[in-house]
Design an enzyme around this catalytic site. Structure first.
Site, short mmCIF file in Angstrom:
data_model
loop_
_atom_site.label_atom_id
_atom_site.label_comp_id
_atom_site.label_asym_id
_atom_site.label_seq_id
_atom_site.Cartn_x
_atom_site.Cartn_y
_atom_site.Cartn_z
N GLY A 7 46.47 -36.47 17.12
CA GLY A 7 45.27 -35.55 18.07
C GLY A 7 44.78 -36.91 18.31
N ARG A 86 40.81 -14.25 16.84
CA ARG A 86 41.18 -15.34 15.75
C ARG A 86 42.68 -15.42 15.57
NH1 ARG A 86 38.42 -17.04 11.70
NH2 ARG A 86 39.44 -18.31 9.77
N VAL A 116 43.68 -31.23 9.62
CA VAL A 116 42.47 -31.24 9.74
C VAL A 116 42.28 -29.32 10.85
CG1 VAL A 116 40.23 -32.21 11.15
CG2 VAL A 116 42.18 -33.42 9.33
N ASP A 146 32.18 -29.98 4.62
CA ASP A 146 31.14 -29.15 3.70
C ASP A 146 29.82 -29.49 3.35
OD1 ASP A 146 31.86 -27.05 5.84
OD2 ASP A 146 34.03 -26.23 3.40
N ARG A 149 27.39 -31.92 4.45
CA ARG A 149 26.75 -31.37 5.72
C ARG A 149 25.13 -30.68 4.44
NH1 ARG A 149 30.88 -27.89 9.88
NH2 ARG A 149 31.23 -29.91 10.80
N HIS A 173 37.48 -22.76 4.39
CA HIS A 173 36.54 -23.57 5.25
C HIS A 173 36.36 -22.55 6.95
CE1 HIS A 173 35.03 -27.27 7.76
NE2 HIS A 173 35.77 -27.01 8.45
#
Length: 306
Positions: A7, A86, A116, A146, A149, A173
């Site tokens: 990616g 979703r 990821v 997380d 952050r 997550h």
């Protein structure tokens, strides 16, 4: 050592740059879009003279360049778009992750996989099932990002450096992630002793919405600096066999009273992947919150294509 990043979007390409600049492994960057991984890695190679890295970095649309990888990081996938359910997101990204696992594993049978792609807990669970690898070799990005952050927000609130904060964020997550102020340490003291309940709640809510806050500001893009730094941090722990404890998406087998589900928990990372899962002494309320978060992940796992 050889690391593959699948990616070449913002997260993957920035991760490849961070890894090659650490100069401890060759890096392969793979993407389905013709020219993107080739062009981005050519650009990176032209920085070697200034940065000083000596390892090789190549980009390709073919998995041939990934052969013999020690670590494969999967960032490939799509973000949820307006109007998309979703379940639709899960279905599309599950197909991508399955294909990446199968193609990568065929060429790198001894590799470990760091996931990821979102929803990361569910995609990590899928990767484990598709690869049939032990849980120590397949894990995902969750609490490192997380927690980063949370550390940034705590640092702003208390006027300290983010590096003074050892954060603790567990569970999904996503919207049901659990911030644990009692286990978040700031210069040796629990966050629960430094701010009141109201401020703890505010900090937790901002952490839960940390990615969405960036999207709301940037409008046309999502976070990639902190996510790529988080994965690079995980890869470094594995590559250097540091034994560092950090929160990652891992398959539980009885820990915290949970089994056959992937959620973010503290793990010890080193060569070979997860050395052990660390069980914190959660009280009844804290454990209940973790189990609610695990059930949210189970619901998403149930949406995986059969």
């Amino acid at each position: 050592m050889k690391i593959t990043v699948v990616g070449a979007g913002n997260v993957g390409a920035t991760l490849a740059q961070r890894l090659i600049e650490k100069n401890f492994a060759d890096v392969a960057l793979v993407d389905v879009i013709e020219g993107i991984p080739q062009g981005k890695t050519l650009d990176m190679r032209q920085s070697a003279n200034m940065i000083g890295f000596t390892h090789k970095i190549v980009g390709s649309n073919s998995y041939d360049v990934t052969s013999g990888s020690d670590i494969v990081v999967i960032t490939a996938g799509i973000a949820r778009k307006p109007g998309m359910s979703r379940d639709e997101l899960v279905g599309i990204n599950a197909k991508i992750v399955r294909e990446v696992i199968e193609k990568s594993l065929a060429l790198s049978p001894h590799a470990m996989f760091i996931i990821v792609t979102n929803p990361v807990d569910t995609m990590t669970y899928l990767a484990l099932k598709v690869s049939n690898l032990p849980r120590d070799r397949v894990f995902g990005l969750s609490g490192v990002l997380d927690g980063g952050r949370l550390a940034a927000f705590v640092a702003e609130e208390l006027n300290v450096n983010a590096s003074d904060v050892t954060p603790c964020v567990m569970g999904e997550h996503g919207g049901s992630m659990v911030v644990y102020p009692r286990f978040t340490i700031v210069n040796g003291k629990p966050l629960s002793e430094l701010v009141d309940d109201s401020k703890q709640k505010t900090l937790a809510e901002r952490t839960v919405n940390g990615g969405a806050e960036i999207v709301s500001i940037m409008k046309t893009s999502s976070a990639f600096y902190a996510p790529s730094a988080s994965v690079a941090h995980m890869v470094s722990a594995v590559a250097t066999d540091s034994g560092m404890i950090m929160n990652c998406a891992a398959l539980l087998d009885g820990e915290y009273g949970l089994s056959d589900v992937v959620i973010g928990v503290p793990v010890e990372l080193g060569r070979g992947g997860i050395k052990k899962i660390v069980e914190l002494p959660l009280n009844a309320e804290e454990l209940a919150a973790l189990k609610v978060s695990a059930e949210a992940v189970r619901k998403t796992i149930s949406a995986l294509p059969k």
